[in-house]
Design a protein around this motif. Structure first.
Motif, PDB file in Angstrom:
ATOM      1  N   GLN A   1      -5.298   4.260   4.730  1.00 33.87           N
ATOM      2  CA  GLN A   1      -5.583   4.858   3.433  1.00 33.87           C
ATOM      3  C   GLN A   1      -6.956   4.378   2.961  1.00 33.87           C
ATOM      4  OE1 GLN A   1      -1.653   3.266   1.981  1.00 33.87           O
ATOM      5  NE2 GLN A   1      -1.596   5.220   0.880  1.00 33.87           N
TER       6      GLN A   1
ATOM      7  N   VAL B   1      -7.209   2.602  -0.400  1.00 28.55           N
ATOM      8  CA  VAL B   1      -6.691   1.237  -0.418  1.00 28.55           C
ATOM      9  C   VAL B   1      -7.682   0.286   0.238  1.00 28.55           C
ATOM     10  CG1 VAL B   1      -4.841  -0.279   0.395  1.00 28.55           C
ATOM     11  CG2 VAL B   1      -4.296   1.996  -0.475  1.00 28.55           C
TER      12      VAL B   1
ATOM     13  N   SER C   1       4.707  -0.400  -4.952  1.00 25.98           N
ATOM     14  CA  SER C   1       3.870   0.338  -4.020  1.00 25.98           C
ATOM     15  C   SER C   1       2.740   1.042  -4.754  1.00 25.98           C
ATOM     16  CB  SER C   1       4.714   1.369  -3.259  1.00 25.98           C
ATOM     17  OG  SER C   1       3.892   2.169  -2.423  1.00 25.98           O
TER      18      SER C   1
ATOM     19  N   TYR D   1      -1.102  -4.455   3.236  1.00 22.90           N
ATOM     20  CA  TYR D   1      -1.527  -3.107   3.592  1.00 22.90           C
ATOM     21  C   TYR D   1      -1.875  -3.071   5.066  1.00 22.90           C
ATOM     22  CZ  TYR D   1      -6.554  -4.210   3.898  1.00 22.90           C
ATOM     23  OH  TYR D   1      -7.778  -4.705   4.273  1.00 22.90           O
TER      24      TYR D   1
ATOM     25  N   SER E   1       0.808  -1.216   0.000  1.00 19.93           N
ATOM     26  CA  SER E   1       0.000   0.000   0.000  1.00 19.93           C
ATOM     27  C   SER E   1       0.836   1.259   0.000  1.00 19.93           C
ATOM     28  CB  SER E   1      -0.938   0.002   1.209  1.00 19.93           C
ATOM     29  OG  SER E   1      -0.196  -0.131   2.414  1.00 19.93           O
ATOM     30  N   THR E   2       1.948   1.256   0.736  1.00 23.90           N
ATOM     31  CA  THR E   2       2.771   2.447   0.864  1.00 23.90           C
ATOM     32  C   THR E   2       4.185   2.039   1.251  1.00 23.90           C
ATOM     33  OG1 THR E   2       2.848   4.664   1.860  1.00 23.90           O
ATOM     34  CG2 THR E   2       2.247   2.849   3.303  1.00 23.90           C
TER      35      THR E   2
ATOM     36  N   ASP F   1      -3.557  -7.972   5.767  1.00 26.25           N
ATOM     37  CA  ASP F   1      -3.743  -6.734   6.527  1.00 26.25           C
ATOM     38  C   ASP F   1      -2.871  -6.845   7.782  1.00 26.25           C
ATOM     39  OD1 ASP F   1      -4.553  -4.542   7.986  1.00 26.25           O
ATOM     40  OD2 ASP F   1      -6.625  -5.208   8.242  1.00 26.25           O
TER      41      ASP F   1
END
Length: 312
Positions: free
Chosen positions: A101, A104, A67, A96, A47-48, A118
């Motif tokens: 976010q 996302v 990413s 993520y 995700s980041t 997750d």
């Protein structure tokens, strides 16, 4: 503490709706997945940056990671195109942290890859109120910035290793060994932070937004943010209130944040006689970053805090 105008949870809704109308669009994603499969590597979407770095550290040469948040993009404000959402389904795994976010979170419900991890449960997120003082704090709202506590970040590495091993059991030992090395490095970093920030004269940590709660809690500080979110605009009254706290507690440094306008931090500093400095929440790496990876940026943050908090 000011909250952002509008709701970020609604952002990206148009893209999601468009995707639902064109169900066959999954094949129009970037042609990188086939290349990854040909190489024998697991294709992972993160995700980041903190998720990307974690997977790269644990997965090593056995994974190919990209990413969703491009360098320089504020992660909280991420919006995904229909093409990006569709391409999620081509990956082997998405990693993520839910609640960080909204775009996302929605995409993981709309077109997830075959496997989704997750990491928020493994990170054992804490309420922002545990580390933070200010106006408008929901006592139940969780702080998603767990990577700023190296111990918490390191422990999540084992969860990532377990997930990668389930998808690629041939390299299970490699993943476990890499996760152990990562945990050792984060533990060493935590020790450096603890030693460097011990007995600081100033224990109030005044920041532009509430990203540094875990770092504050781990090292005996109280975070006093100007806003809960980087795009929030604190009112004049709120800035004046923080300036009064700064004067009363003899705070000498207000911390602005990379990629966020320092104007509000400068306003409080001018009103209170303090100076400004810059901390990095480590949400992305750009050419302007003080270092090239997580460990380097945490070392830079430590040096900044030692000076700003007047640590012996």
């Amino acid at each position: 503490i000011a909250r952002p105008r509008g709701t970020r949870a609604a952002r990206g809704a148009a893209a999601l709706a468009a995707l639902a109308m064109i169900g066959g669009v999954a094949g129009c994603g970037p042609p990188t997945t086939d290349d990854t499969r040909d190489s024998g590597k697991l294709s992972v979407v993160a995700s980041t940056y903190p998720m990307q770095f974690l997977v790269e550290q644990v997965g090593g040469d056995h994974v190919s990671v990209r990413s969703l948040t491009k360098p320089g993009v504020e992660p909280h404000d991420l919006e995904l195109t229909t093409r990006e959402i569709a391409a999620l389904g081509d990956a082997d795994l998405a990693v993520y942290a839910s609640g960080f976010q909204p775009a996302v979170d929605e995409a993981m419900q709309t077109n997830p890859p075959p496997h989704v991890l997750d990491v928020a449960p493994a990170a054992d997120l804490l309420p922002i109120s545990r580390s933070t003082q200010g106006l408008g704090i929901d006592p139940d709202e969780l702080d998603p910035h767990f990577w700023l506590d190296p111990d918490r970040y390191g422990k999540v590495g084992a969860t990532v290793a377990d997930q990668l091993a389930r998808l690629d059991p041939t390299h299970q030992r490699d993943y476990a060994a890499a996760a152990a090395r990562f945990t050792q490095r984060t533990a060493a970093l935590s020790g450096q932070l603890g030693s460097g920030l011990r007995s600081c004269r100033i224990t109030s940590l005044v920041t532009t937004h509430a990203a540094f709660g875990y770092l504050a809690l781990r090292n005996g500080f109280t975070q006093i943010p100007l806003a809960l979110d980087p795009e929030a605009e604190p009112s004049t009254a709120q800035l004046a209130e923080v300036a009064e706290v700064v004067r009363a507690r003899h705070v000498t440094t207000i911390y602005a944040e990379v990629r966020v306008d320092p104007g509000f931090a400068q306003t409080v500093a001018q009103a209170s006689g303090a100076t400004t400095s810059t901390l990095d929440p480590i949400e992305g790496i750009t050419e302007e970053s003080a270092a090239s990876d997580y460990f380097g940026l945490m070392a830079a943050n430590l040096a900044t805090l030692r000076q700003g908090q007047e640590c012996p």
